[in-house]
Design an enzyme around this catalytic site. Structure first.
Site, mmCIF file in Angstrom:
data_model
loop_
_atom_site.group_PDB
_atom_site.id
_atom_site.type_symbol
_atom_site.label_atom_id
_atom_site.label_comp_id
_atom_site.label_asym_id
_atom_site.label_seq_id
_atom_site.Cartn_x
_atom_site.Cartn_y
_atom_site.Cartn_z
ATOM 1 N N TYR A 23 39.169 21.121 58.147
ATOM 2 C CA TYR A 23 40.327 21.281 57.258
ATOM 3 C C TYR A 23 40.234 22.648 56.571
ATOM 4 C CZ TYR A 23 40.957 16.288 57.928
ATOM 5 O OH TYR A 23 41.172 15.054 58.486
ATOM 6 N N CYS A 51 42.152 33.360 37.673
ATOM 7 C CA CYS A 51 43.417 33.804 37.072
ATOM 8 C C CYS A 51 43.213 34.296 35.645
ATOM 9 C CB CYS A 51 44.437 32.661 37.097
ATOM 10 S SG CYS A 51 44.524 31.848 38.694
HETATM 11 P P1 FAD Z 1 38.666 31.723 46.075
HETATM 12 O O1 FAD Z 1 38.938 31.074 44.790
HETATM 13 O O2 FAD Z 1 38.686 33.218 46.141
HETATM 14 O O3 FAD Z 1 37.257 31.205 46.603
HETATM 15 C C1 FAD Z 1 36.763 31.552 47.857
HETATM 16 C C2 FAD Z 1 35.242 31.558 47.789
HETATM 17 O O4 FAD Z 1 34.719 31.459 49.107
HETATM 18 C C3 FAD Z 1 34.680 32.867 47.220
HETATM 19 O O5 FAD Z 1 33.899 32.630 46.072
HETATM 20 C C4 FAD Z 1 33.841 33.444 48.358
HETATM 21 O O6 FAD Z 1 32.639 34.058 47.910
HETATM 22 C C5 FAD Z 1 33.532 32.213 49.183
HETATM 23 N N1 FAD Z 1 33.293 32.522 50.598
HETATM 24 C C6 FAD Z 1 34.070 33.262 51.419
HETATM 25 N N2 FAD Z 1 33.564 33.289 52.652
HETATM 26 C C7 FAD Z 1 32.422 32.559 52.622
HETATM 27 C C8 FAD Z 1 31.446 32.217 53.588
HETATM 28 N N3 FAD Z 1 31.545 32.627 54.863
HETATM 29 N N4 FAD Z 1 30.385 31.457 53.208
HETATM 30 C C9 FAD Z 1 30.292 31.003 51.919
HETATM 31 N N5 FAD Z 1 31.182 31.288 50.954
HETATM 32 C C10 FAD Z 1 32.252 32.053 51.306
HETATM 33 N N6 FAD Z 1 46.921 32.580 41.224
HETATM 34 C C11 FAD Z 1 47.938 32.022 40.536
HETATM 35 O O7 FAD Z 1 48.551 31.067 41.002
HETATM 36 N N7 FAD Z 1 48.273 32.501 39.289
HETATM 37 C C12 FAD Z 1 47.607 33.533 38.702
HETATM 38 O O8 FAD Z 1 47.922 33.921 37.568
HETATM 39 C C13 FAD Z 1 46.538 34.133 39.420
HETATM 40 N N8 FAD Z 1 45.852 35.173 38.870
HETATM 41 C C14 FAD Z 1 44.794 35.688 39.567
HETATM 42 C C15 FAD Z 1 44.081 36.741 38.991
HETATM 43 C C16 FAD Z 1 43.011 37.292 39.670
HETATM 44 C C17 FAD Z 1 42.258 38.426 39.045
HETATM 45 C C18 FAD Z 1 42.628 36.783 40.949
HETATM 46 C C19 FAD Z 1 41.456 37.373 41.700
HETATM 47 C C20 FAD Z 1 43.335 35.751 41.527
HETATM 48 C C21 FAD Z 1 44.411 35.190 40.853
HETATM 49 N N9 FAD Z 1 45.176 34.157 41.411
HETATM 50 C C22 FAD Z 1 46.219 33.620 40.705
HETATM 51 C C23 FAD Z 1 44.912 33.670 42.784
HETATM 52 C C24 FAD Z 1 44.051 32.416 42.786
HETATM 53 O O9 FAD Z 1 42.900 32.655 42.058
HETATM 54 C C25 FAD Z 1 43.748 32.088 44.240
HETATM 55 O O10 FAD Z 1 44.945 31.683 44.856
HETATM 56 C C26 FAD Z 1 42.698 30.983 44.393
HETATM 57 O O11 FAD Z 1 41.514 31.357 43.787
HETATM 58 C C27 FAD Z 1 42.462 30.727 45.882
HETATM 59 O O12 FAD Z 1 41.412 29.804 46.034
HETATM 60 P P2 FAD Z 1 40.481 29.871 47.320
HETATM 61 O O13 FAD Z 1 39.544 28.726 47.216
HETATM 62 O O14 FAD Z 1 41.301 30.032 48.538
HETATM 63 O O15 FAD Z 1 39.687 31.259 47.183
#
Ligand code: FAD
Length: 446
Positions: A274, A43
């Protein structure tokens, strides 16, 4: 000792690992992350471009080394290629060594997030970027430095696109905004968001609406309306798709759009598997309806729930979300919660709209704040809310979220006792006024 494997090491994955370790010291935890980094503040990425996060390294919350101190094994550049939930094992590829191996688990936590979307015309364009992780941030900044770039084309009118525009402007760059419709920031009602374009133009942004990039040749982008724009750098912020292809044939059910189906424990359709974060289908708190919300709050809450389900108290459950969100766009703050605009239409409701000053109107510097709520005619529930202003928006949206969470109706808004003195509010705050207006309107439905 039980073996927990986590796929994805950023917001959801790293948080789940840390919570699980805190709750249970006697469990093996391994994170596989296909990227270079783990546990960074996505973020905050746009704000490093604009300079409000002056120290890029402060975006990094944990590293494989700091995780190792907590006895959490982290394998970066390791991609999980497939899952066999019957056999409780994964196929993992070490991307640096170019070799595959199997890994067995007792519990599996999936937090693969979303893959940033792009458009066909930008594939194979060397100066086209997305901003999804630290590597993207480093690439964007390296491109600016190496090519002395002072001009950028931003496509995408979601929150990342808007944050990119604001931060490139703050960085002092010339910004061109290209968008294929006139509808900017879809989460907000058009009539409440009619300042976006005006504000962009006030900030010197070159705005091109109802068009899109069809071709990029060198540093020139050709648009569908025939115009050409200088494009030494293009950054797309046009949404994400769930990164769940690796779950094909795994026994983990996905919805039609490819999101992982989960229940209130974070469990998927497969035993001991999960999921959390941007890649899941979850559910609303205030109405009986499924949803997907790619925002950080849900990932953090679900990390705590899953950690407890696996290693602690299985009474801890996820109670749904409202998708409460807020963005800043130059002087404006914009926040919404609850059902999306297209969803709320399916419910019998009426709208209550109120605009008043954010503090006592006689105070110098008081500014208008506008709140709109969508009220269920059936029982007075607040189905959706939108708040726009230049000050005090965060306070109002958070109060509304708490009010709804605790079962408060729109009529009950009159009973929110606000902290009042002239620099902060009015004795009848904007939320109280919405309550009074609702009581009048609700009479028709009783
Ligand atoms: P992520 O944090 O994206 O992590 C997923 C990880 O899994 C990645 O690093 C990826 O490489 C890895 N991965 C995927 N598939 C595989 C695989 N098969 N094997 C191994 N690794 C894998 N949210 C807010 O609430 N407020 C904000 O202001 C906000 N601003 C944001 C600004 C930006 C620029 C971005 C990109 C996002 C923002 N978000 C914001 C959204 C927030 O960051 C996401 O909701 C959060 O990161 C989701 O977490 P996650 O673990 O699902 O995914």
């Amino acid at each position: 000792m039980k073996q927990v494997i986590i796929v994805g090491g950023v917001a959801g994955g790293a948080t789940a690992a840390a919570q699980l370790r805190r709750i249970n010291p006697d469990i093996n935890i391994t994170i596989y992350e296909k990227g270079r980094d783990i546990s960074f503040g996505n973020c905050g990425l746009p704000y490093n471009i604009g300079g409000e996060v002056s120290d890029r390294d402060k975006l990094v919350a944990a590293t494989p080394a700091t995780m190792a101190e907590r006895d959490i094994v982290v394998k970066t550049h390791h991609e999980v290629r497939s899952v066999d939930s019957e056999g409780r094992k994964l196929l993992v590829k070490d991307l640096e060594e170019d070799r595959e191996f199997e890994a067995a688990y007792d519990y599996l936590i999936l937090s693969p997030g979303g893959a940033p979307r792009t458009i066909p015309a930008l594939l194979d364009v060397p100066q086209a970027f997305v901003l999804h992780n630290l590597e993207d941030l480093d690439d964007i900044k390296a491109h600016i430095a190496e090519h002395d770039v002072n001009k950028v084309v931003v496509i995408g009118a979601g929150y990342i696109g808007l944050e990119l525009i604001e931060n490139f402007v703050r960085r002092g760059m010339d910004v061109t905004f290209i968008h294929r419709s006139e509808e900017v920031y879809r989460p907000l009602e058009d009539d409440l968001g009619n300042f976006f374009i005006e504000e962009m133009e006030r900030q010197g942004v070159d705005v091109r609406l109802n068009t899109e990039i069809v071709e990029v040749d060198g540093n020139v982008a050709t648009l569908s309306n025939g115009e050409q724009v200088d494009a030494p750098m293009i950054v797309a912020g046009i949404g994400i798709l769930p990164r769940t292809e690796f779950l094909g044939g795994s026994g983990v059910a996905l919805n039609d759009a490819g999101f992982i189906c989960t229940d209130e424990t974070g469990c998927t359709s497969a035993d001991c598997v999960y999921a959390l974060g941007d890649a899941i289908e979850t559910f609303y708190q205030h109405v009986d309806r499924k949803t997907t919300v790619a925002l950080a709050w849900g990932a953090h809450r679900m990390a705590y729930v899953i950690a407890n389900q696996i290693g602690g108290d299985d009474d801890v459950k996820f109670e749904g979300l409202l998708g409460t969100n807020i963005i800043r766009f130059f002087d404006y703050d914009i926040a919404t919660l609850g059902l999306q605009q297209n969803e709320v239409r399916e419910y019998d409701h009426f709208i209550v709209d109120h605009k008043q000053k954010n503090k006592a109107g006689y105070m110098d510097g008081s500014v208008p704040i506008r709140v709109r709520i969508y009220v269920s005619t059936e029982d007075g529930r607040i189905l959706r809310a939108a708040v726009v202003g230049t000050e005090g928006v965060d306070k109002r949206i958070d109060l509304l979220a708490a009010h709804i969470r605790l079962g408060g109706t729109a009529e009950d808004l009159v009973n929110i006792e606000v902290a009042y003195s002239p620099p902060y509010s009015s004795p009848k705050s904007v939320l109280n006024m919405l309550g009074y207006k609702t009581i009048e309107k609700m009479k028709k439905f009783k």
